[in-house]
Design a protein around this motif. Structure first.
Motif, short mmCIF file in Angstrom:
data_model
loop_
_atom_site.label_atom_id
_atom_site.label_comp_id
_atom_site.label_asym_id
_atom_site.label_seq_id
_atom_site.Cartn_x
_atom_site.Cartn_y
_atom_site.Cartn_z
N ALA A 109 43.54 42.22 29.88
CA ALA A 109 44.13 42.96 30.99
C ALA A 109 45.60 42.59 31.20
O ALA A 109 46.38 43.40 31.71
CB ALA A 109 43.33 42.71 32.27
N HIS A 110 45.97 41.37 30.81
CA HIS A 110 47.36 40.94 30.91
C HIS A 110 48.11 41.19 29.59
O HIS A 110 49.27 40.76 29.46
CB HIS A 110 47.44 39.46 31.27
CG HIS A 110 47.14 39.18 32.72
ND1 HIS A 110 45.85 39.01 33.18
CD2 HIS A 110 47.95 39.08 33.81
CE1 HIS A 110 45.88 38.78 34.48
NE2 HIS A 110 47.14 38.83 34.89
N GLN A 127 52.43 46.10 30.21
CA GLN A 127 51.65 46.26 31.43
C GLN A 127 51.60 47.70 31.90
O GLN A 127 50.55 48.20 32.34
CB GLN A 127 52.20 45.35 32.53
CG GLN A 127 51.12 44.71 33.38
CD GLN A 127 50.11 43.90 32.56
OE1 GLN A 127 50.43 42.84 32.04
NE2 GLN A 127 48.89 44.39 32.45
N ASP A 132 47.87 49.31 32.35
CA ASP A 132 47.35 49.43 33.71
C ASP A 132 46.60 50.73 34.00
O ASP A 132 45.53 50.69 34.65
CB ASP A 132 48.49 49.24 34.73
CG ASP A 132 48.85 47.78 34.93
OD1 ASP A 132 48.14 46.91 34.38
OD2 ASP A 132 49.83 47.49 35.63
N ARG A 149 43.23 43.20 36.27
CA ARG A 149 44.37 42.27 36.25
C ARG A 149 44.63 41.70 37.64
O ARG A 149 45.02 40.53 37.78
CB ARG A 149 45.61 43.00 35.73
CG ARG A 149 46.86 42.13 35.64
CD ARG A 149 47.96 42.83 34.87
NE ARG A 149 48.40 44.06 35.52
CZ ARG A 149 49.32 44.11 36.47
NH1 ARG A 149 49.88 43.00 36.93
NH2 ARG A 149 49.69 45.28 36.98
N GLN A 150 44.41 42.49 38.66
CA GLN A 150 44.75 42.06 40.02
C GLN A 150 43.59 41.40 40.76
O GLN A 150 43.77 40.93 41.88
CB GLN A 150 45.26 43.26 40.82
CG GLN A 150 46.57 43.83 40.30
CD GLN A 150 47.01 45.07 41.06
OE1 GLN A 150 46.25 45.66 41.81
NE2 GLN A 150 48.27 45.47 40.85
N LEU A 181 40.27 39.04 31.08
CA LEU A 181 41.52 38.82 31.80
C LEU A 181 42.71 38.74 30.85
O LEU A 181 43.79 39.26 31.13
CB LEU A 181 41.43 37.55 32.65
CG LEU A 181 40.63 37.66 33.95
CD1 LEU A 181 40.42 36.30 34.57
CD2 LEU A 181 41.38 38.58 34.92
#
Length: 342
Positions: free
Chosen positions: A172-173, A115, A119, A149-150, A169
């Motif tokens: 992104a994770h 992550q 990020d 991600r958020q 998604l």
């Protein structure tokens, strides 16, 4: 950058160098064979890219950093080229890691670092982000992977659709496949050449298509593939590129069939009077272990005649002989000839 796009930016006196595709392919095979000294699980993704399953090799070779350095060392010693290596818990992370410190880089992303690694990256690092998707994400205020991600998954699904939203998604994770496919079947076989000068001479174009047909046919026979779809690729002097396709009634790996169908596509393309910059031929739509089609222009002497006629037996032996000579003495040692009839 595609050559058609580069040509729009380069000056008129730019020099275009013919690529040495056969040489690149030979070097690629050397690299892939050398990588098997590290792991037996090697999946070639392109001429200059491969995935290796190195799980369980820590005790044999050492930590991930050591495995990466060994891979780079083997490639350097084998072909004299530098390489970038990326190691991660899945294919997606490994791919990004390999791109992170190019050229001649080495990047290891441990599972607990995924992550923090992802990020800060821009959304363009995600696969599936094209010219339409990127502006849509930016309109939502999403600039970096952490933003994706958020964000609320429901908002993303409404904007992009369920399938694409899930793909983005997951990336992104840091989620992705960790499977290395050892025997993936290529989607197509193709051969093309770029001329030093634009060509209008029909004899030269026919010779080029015959050469391409023999290269494609030889590769298909070597890999045990027969295809139903023949693709002709033509690039004109203005770098506009056209393709024409024909689906055959039966699969083939026959050089003569490939050539005749490609030449027919060229004659029917409406481009026959235009100067040609690039000409190529491709074969796809596989049917493995299919009976040999032989020549489409051969007519059985009797309706009950079996597909494998004596004449087709002879053609099979002919191509086996030609392939054997080419494998032993080189691809240009012997070639098929052209009939004058068009």
């Amino acid at each position: 950058m595609p050559i058609s796009q580069a040509a729009q930016r380069l000056p008129d006196d730019a020099v275009y160098v013919r690529p040495r595709m056969a040489h690149y392919a030979a070097v690629s095979r050397q690299i892939m064979a050398a990588l098997e000294n590290i792991s037996p699980s090697v999946e070639q993704a392109s001429v200059d890219e491969a995935y290796l399953d190195v799980s369980g090799l820590e005790r044999l070779i050492g930590p991930p950093e050591t495995i990466g350095r060994q891979a780079k060392h083997i490639i350097k010693n084998t072909v004299g080229l530098t390489a970038s290596a990326g190691i991660g818990p899945n294919r997606f992370i490994a791919k990004l890691a390999s791109e992170y410190r190019k050229p001649d880089g080495l990047m290891v992303v441990h599972p607990h670092e995924v992550q923090a690694f992802l990020d800060p990256m821009p959304i363009s690092a995600l696969r599936g982000i094209g010219p339409r998707t990127a502006p849509a994400l930016r309109q939502m205020g999403l600039e970096r992977i952490v933003d994706v991600r958020q964000t609320d998954p429901a908002l993303l699904e409404r904007r992009l659709g369920l399938r694409l939203a899930q793909v983005i998604l997951n990336q992104a994770h840091g989620r992705g496949s960790d499977e290395v496919q050892l025997h993936s079947v290529r989607q197509s076989i193709s051969k093309e050449t770029t001329f030093e000068q634009d060509i209008v001479d029909q004899a030269r174009l026919r010779e080029t298509l015959l050469w391409a047909a023999q290269e494609v046919g030889r590769t298909a026979r070597r890999e045990g593939l027969q295809g139903r779809t023949i693709t002709l690729k033509i690039r004109l002097e203005n770098f506009k590129t056209f393709t024409r396709q024909r689906k055959l009634p039966a699969p083939t790996d026959d050089d003569t069939v490939l050539y005749r169908q490609a030449w027919a596509l060229y004659r029917e393309s409406g481009l026959a009077e235009h100067p040609v910059r690039l000409l190529g031929l491709g074969l796809s739509d596989w049917q493995q272990d299919a009976p040999s089609q032989g020549d489409l222009f051969d007519t059985p002497s009797h309706p009950s005649e079996h597909a494998q006629t004596p004449q087709r037996d002879r053609r099979t032996r002919l191509f086996q002989t030609l392939d054997g000579i080419s494998n032993k003495f080189g691809q240009n040692a012997i070639t098929l000839g052209l009939r004058r009839k068009t």
